[in-house]
Design an enzyme around this catalytic site. Structure first.
Site, PDB file in Angstrom:
ATOM      1  CB  SER A  62      84.578  55.542 -56.429  1.00 49.48           C
ATOM      2  OG  SER A  62      84.614  55.086 -57.765  1.00 49.48           O
ATOM      3  CE1 TYR A 114      83.205  50.309 -54.999  1.00 50.54           C
ATOM      4  CE2 TYR A 114      82.835  51.852 -56.794  1.00 50.54           C
ATOM      5  CZ  TYR A 114      83.673  51.310 -55.827  1.00 50.54           C
ATOM      6  OH  TYR A 114      84.964  51.765 -55.703  1.00 50.54           O
TER       7      TYR A 114
END
Ligand code: NAD
Length: 260
Positions: free
Chosen positions: A142, A155
């Site tokens: 990401s 995350y």
């Protein structure tokens, strides 16, 4: 281009994983689907891919937070489809909270699914890839593997870890036909992001359309979402011979997020 190869895409019952599985299927690869969902919807998906592309499609329901279930999925793929040639580590979850409020079980689950599962699939896939001297490991990290956002500590930590792991594997396999790379999407409108849009609309008392605009305006200069099919096309490039020397990169597709 990928006839005779087998691709495992973790978390491919939805969103980005589904887009990438479809792109690989369209190139003729056999597919191992994985992820949660309604059994009838998954069975429909399996049959649609088989019929549309004339390929074999397995489904394994391994929970990616459980190493023994991952091992069972890898063993089944080896038995029934002679191993994984293309490994797309995509399954992932999100939870948004300040560090001091972050639920312990959410931290553990995000680290297990978004990071440790990538280690388990990779360690089990590499011996077979080495036998064939060909393999593609594509980790869906990401932009949060490259920069942080507030309230996403687990995350961000996991995705930074995925990029580091991708590079270490690229070095270990550098003199083989196996490549290891990461793709770093910006905002993609999948169920994972829709939940953040819904929360924002409720918190700021605005419409879903306005919440989407605000989400994009904050981080993504194009003000458009990335499409799973575009990520699928990048994965296909990484599987091509043209990408034989693309090794250990973290390639963002993010509407300009990282250019700021
Ligand atoms: P999604 O929620 O649409 O899909 C996630 C998939 O993972 C689903 O198939 C789900 O069933 C599966 N999954 C979740 N937990 C699992 C578990 N324990 N075991 C097995 N499967 C599990 O999400 P998405 O947006 O498509 O995200 C896919 C990946 O892309 C994730 O790694 C995510 O971090 C990453 N990503 C998403 C975005 C975005 O904007 N959507 C941006 C950057 C990176």
């Amino acid at each position: 281009m990928l006839q005779g190869k087998t691709a495992l895409v973790t978390g491919s019952t939805s969103g980005i994983g589904l887009g990438i599985a479809e792109a690989l299927a369209a190139q003729g690869a056999n597919i191992v689907l994985n992820g949660f969902g309604e059994p009838s919807a998954i069975s429909d998906l399996q049959q649609r891919l088989q019929a549309t592309y004339g390929i074999q499609v397995l489904y394994h329901a391994a929970d990616m937070s459980k190493p023994e279930e991952i091992a069972d999925m890898m063993a089944q793929a080896q038995r029934e489809l002679t191993g994984i040639d293309i490994l797309v580590n995509n399954a992932g979850i999100q939870h948004v909270a300040n560090v001091e409020d972050f639920p312990l079980e959410k931290w553990d689950a995000i680290l297990a699914i978004n990071l440790s599962a990538v280690f388990h699939t990779t360690r089990l896939a590499i011996p077979y890839m080495k036998q064939k001297n060909w393999g593609r490991i594509i980790n869906i990290a990401s932009v949060h593997g490259l920069v942080a956002s507030a309230q996403k500590s687990a995350y961000v930590a996991a995705k930074h870890g995925v990029i580091g792991f991708t590079k270490a594997v690229a070095l270990e396999t550098a003199q083989t036909g196996i490549t290891s790379n990461a793709i770093c999407p910006g905002w993609v409108l999948t169920p994972l992001v829709q939940r953040q849009v819904d929360d924002r609309a409720a918190k700021e008392s605005v419409s879903l359309e306005e919440a989407k605009k605000r989400l994009l305006a904050e981080k993504q200069p194009s003000q458009e979402f990335v499409d799973p099919a575009q990520l699928g096309a990048l994965a296909i490039f990484l599987c091509s011979a043209a990408a034989d020397q693309v090794r250990g990169v973290a390639w963002n597709m993010d509407g300009g997020w990282m250019a700021q």
